[in-house]
Design a protein around this motif. Structure first.
Motif, PDB file in Angstrom:
ATOM      1  N   THR A 224      15.303  49.088  44.604  1.00 32.28           N
ATOM      2  CA  THR A 224      16.635  49.465  45.076  1.00 32.28           C
ATOM      3  C   THR A 224      17.020  50.894  44.708  1.00 32.28           C
ATOM      4  OG1 THR A 224      17.551  48.538  43.070  1.00 32.28           O
ATOM      5  CG2 THR A 224      17.538  47.119  45.011  1.00 32.28           C
TER       6      THR A 224
ATOM      7  N   GLY B  87      14.080  49.942  49.353  1.00 30.86           N
ATOM      8  CA  GLY B  87      14.722  48.993  50.255  1.00 30.86           C
ATOM      9  C   GLY B  87      13.782  48.225  51.151  1.00 30.86           C
TER      10      GLY B  87
ATOM     11  N   THR C  67      15.804  44.114  43.560  1.00 29.57           N
ATOM     12  CA  THR C  67      16.899  43.279  44.068  1.00 29.57           C
ATOM     13  C   THR C  67      17.251  42.148  43.109  1.00 29.57           C
ATOM     14  OG1 THR C  67      15.178  42.211  45.366  1.00 29.57           O
ATOM     15  CG2 THR C  67      16.663  43.708  46.535  1.00 29.57           C
TER      16      THR C  67
ATOM     17  N   GLU D 149      11.542  44.193  45.734  1.00 25.97           N
ATOM     18  CA  GLU D 149      12.135  45.183  46.641  1.00 25.97           C
ATOM     19  C   GLU D 149      12.877  46.177  45.775  1.00 25.97           C
ATOM     20  OE1 GLU D 149      14.545  43.668  49.900  1.00 25.97           O
ATOM     21  OE2 GLU D 149      15.767  45.488  49.815  1.00 25.97           O
TER      22      GLU D 149
END
Lengths: 323, 436
Positions: free
Chosen positions: A177, A137, A20, A175
């Motif tokens: 992606t 995610g 992220t 995180e």
């Protein structure tokens, strides 16, 4: 080593951006690049222009009478760079804060660095070596420590790096992606096989991740102990140091040792039987082979009983007793 | 008279009058090895240092070649992992501690500082000679370590790896400990010399910029080096007697070592580059036949670099486990220290404006310096930015940044020093090169 499977191409100067906060890091990086190109061209351009324009004519006795100072100019070229670097500072500061504050809903993975492999412990008790599988995610918190010297966990595609220390936890998060496989390196020099202390981060969908967790519990089914041990020998990173081919590893070569006498560092000898191999896996410092450094970490708590059995069976299968 | 002017501002063209060598000079005034080994003359001591650091430079360069040879293709080529680790450690340690740090102040400072301020010699000639003997003693320990069981910790000696590795850490760190005193002696000598031995009427703002740079360097040497010395001594105590200071297995803290180490080693970067910045300030002015542009700004920027250089060590530790607040403060200060360096580059370039520029070798080197140092400096901006540095930290990007500054900056200017000795001592240095 086969790097071919992993996509290492991102933008011109950066690897793929798969977390992220990676995009923000890249944006700042390229912002500084463009600013730098501007100043570089300006400085070098001015230098070359002056060099040509004001070159000394042959035989010239001229003592030029250029300006020696200009407070206005000095002020400009102090104030303008200060403004620019402050923009860069605040931008970098903001990005760093994002990297430092772990989201509350993050799943925690305990990372342990040791000479020379990584282990990843999942909340459900599953432990993997040199392979971290995560859900796309979903924020992942990494709680990290080392059992020996300083290591550093580096995942280029996530723009993540953090030293892993022996006397405290270091904490970071990411995180992912993009689904895919990404490199994971040790970025802090940690001894002989530092360069081999590498792993893979596999980003998967939530169903694939759940299936993978289940498959860990069922690992080894339908294989002979020696076959399962051969698999573990690679997946648990034994192979980083113990080679059975011609390359000299930082640990003893295990081919053909089973049932033979081994010279120990304290001058005594021992026969490499099942118990010695088991002890060497779980308490490696107790009987170190002569000529090798006492650097192997214990696998107590990392390997299950079934896995120790399989590894012993594999070492037996490498030959020795009958020869 | 053009020649008189040219000689006054340090030449700028190699007119025949300057080539004239006096009958008797410091090279042939006394003869024999003993006269060299017991000399108190600052120029002869500079030559002793020059010979020693050149040997170290070639040795360090040899290890650099070994590293490149091994990296010729991926995978193991010629040496095993341990040997390779020893090679890059020795390359770093020798280049830093045996070559760059002493060569800037002890070779060029010793040679030109007294000449530039009109002093007969440095303030303490015996201390000066003692510093060279300490250098030799320290270098001997370092070389001993090389031949016994060469260190494989990297030049930074990070604990706890350096506490636990089986290689000869103690002899190398003890060598560096001694080399530190050699550096401190030189620093003390220069500070006192600049304060006390300036020729009558030579006020601070008439000093050559090289002198300002050497003065700023000397202050760093005196204030920062003791911290390294103490740190390495503590490391030796830990290894030899098991006194837990840095190794967590004995109750120590490895991050503390990094703080101590970089508290010296960051300012040390400025020990390496500041004299070079002094050399180029004089070179550009000389070969443009101009007074330097923005004299006071360049002089004060040297002091600003020396001062701020003490406050930025934490930018080596953004990823290492210091608190987030520390990282943010260090990042801010790191950007502040970029400003005086930028000011210098702008002033050097502007000095060429409306000059009468001749392209003799030293000037080509000076322009090459601006080109390479600009790259070194601008990549430093990328490393100073917190979020970007997290990605770039501990990678070859840092290695490249550092080598742009050190090779493109320091070594390039030290080489031009070998060629011209800096314009202020042009006449003197032609005496060196005369007999050859």
């Amino acid at each position: 080593m086969d790097f071919g499977l992993i996509d290492t191409v991102g933008t011109l100067m950066m690897p793929p951006a798969a977390s992220t906060y990676a995009a923000d890091v890249d944006a700042l990086f390229y912002f500084i690049i463009y600013i730098s190109i501007f100043f570089f061209v300006m400085i070098v351009g001015a230098m070359l222009y002056f060099a040509v324009r004001y070159r000394r004519k042959a035989g010239s006795d001229e003592i030029p009478d250029g300006p020696t100072h200009n407070t206005f100019l000095e002020t400009i070229w102090i104030v303008v760079p200060v403004i620019i670097v402050m923009i860069i500072f605040f931008w970098g500061f903001r990005g760093y804060m994002t990297m430092s504050v772990v989201p509350a809903n993050a799943m925690e993975i305990k990372v342990t660095g040791q000479q020379w492999f990584w282990t990843f412990a999942y909340p459900g008790g599953q432990i993997t070596t040199n392979e971290m599988v995560v859900e796309v995610g979903k924020p992942i918190k990494l709680l990290m420590s080392s059992t020996d010297v300083i290591h550093a966990l580096f995942i280029p595609a996530f723009r993540l790096k953090r030293d892993v220390l022996p006397n405290r936890y270091s904490i970071t998060w990411f995180e992912a992606t993009q689904i895919g496989d990404y490199h994971l390196f040790c970025a802090e020099y940690c001894g002989t096989s530092h360069a081999k202390m590498i792993g893979t981060v596999k980003v998967r969908t939530s169903t694939e991740f759940a299936e993978w967790l289940e498959s860990l519990d069922a690992a080894g089914e339908g294989m002979s102990p020696a076959q399962y041990g051969e698999k573990l020998f690679t997946s648990r990173a034994c192979i980083t140091c113990h080679r059975s081919d011609d390359i000299k590893g930082s640990g003893p070569n295990l081919a053909g040792i089973f049932g033979h006498e081994v010279n120990l560092a304290d001058g005594t000898k021992i026969t490499a039987d099942e118990n010695y191999i088991r002890e060497s896996i779980l308490d490696p410092m107790s009987k170190v082979v002569a000529g090798y450094q006492p650097v192997m970490p214990t696998f107590q708590g990392i390997l299950k009983e079934k896995e120790v059995d399989a590894l012993v069976a594999y070492v037996k299968s490498l030959g020795g007793q009958d020869e | 008279m053009n020649n008189a002017v040219a000689a006054d501002n340090g030449g700028g063209s190699l007119t025949p009058e300057i080539h004239k060598i006096p009958e008797k000079h410091y090279i042939n005034a006394k003869k024999g090895l003993k006269s060299w080994l017991t000399t108190l003359d600052h120029k002869r001591i500079a030559i002793l240092y020059l010979i020693s650091v050149t040997v170290a430079f070639f040795l360090g360069g040899l290890f650099a070649l070994m590293i490149r040879l091994e990296l010729f293709r991926p995978g193991e080529q010629f040496f095993g992992a341990d040997t390779y680790n020893q090679f890059f450690t020795l390359h770093g340690a020798i280049m830093i501690f045996l070559f760059i740090i002493p060569s800037a102040p002890a070779v060029f400072g010793n040679f030109v500082l007294p000449l530039q301020i009109g002093a007969k010699d440095v303030a303490f000639p015996r201390l000066n000679l003692a510093s060279w003997y300490l250098y030799i003693a320290g270098a001997s320990f370092a070389l001993y370590s090389m031949f016994s069981n060469a260190v494989d910790t990297g030049w930074t000696f990070y604990t706890p790896y350096s506490t636990t590795t089986s290689t000869a850490v103690i002899s190398l760190t003890f060598g560096v400990f001694i080399l530190g005193f050699s550096s401190i002696f030189t620093g003390i000598n220069f500070v006192v010399t600049v304060h006390r031995l300036r020729a009558p009427g030579l006020t601070w703002f008439k000093l050559p910029l090289m002198t300002w740079a050497l003065y700023a360097t000397a202050i760093i040497q005196v204030l920062a080096t003791p911290v390294l010395a103490i740190t390495l001594l503590l490391l030796i105590l830990e290894r030899a007697f098991g006194i837990g200071i840095f190794d967590p297995a004995m109750g120590g803290d490895p991050v503390l070592f990094q703080h101590f180490f970089w508290f010296y080693s960051h300012p040390a970067v400025y020990i390496m580059i500041l004299p070079g910045m002094g050399i180029i300030s004089d070179l550009i002015a000389c070969f443009s036949r101009r007074n330097i542009f923005g004299y006071k700004f360049i002089a004060f920027s040297s002091l600003a670099i020396a001062f701020l250089g003490f406050l930025v060590w934490g930018h080596h530790m953004y990823t290492s486990g210091q608190s987030e607040l520390s990282s943010v403060i260090f990042s801010f200060l790191t950007f502040m220290v970029a400003i005086p360096s930028a000011v210098k580059v702008f002033n050097w370039t502007t000095t060429m404006y409306k000059g009468s520029i001749s392209f003799e070798t030293p000037m080509l080197y000076a322009m090459g310096f601006i080109f390479l140092f600009a790259i070194g400096g601008l990549t430093g901006i990328m490393l100073g930015a917190l979020s970007v540095d997290i990605h770039l930290h501990d990678t070859y990007f840092v290695v490249a940044h550092f080598h742009y500054v050190m090779i493109g900056g320091s070594v390039l200017l030290l080489s031009v020093g070998y060629i011209s000795g800096g314009p202020k001592c042009l006449a003197e240095c032609i005496i060196i090169s005369g007999p050859w």
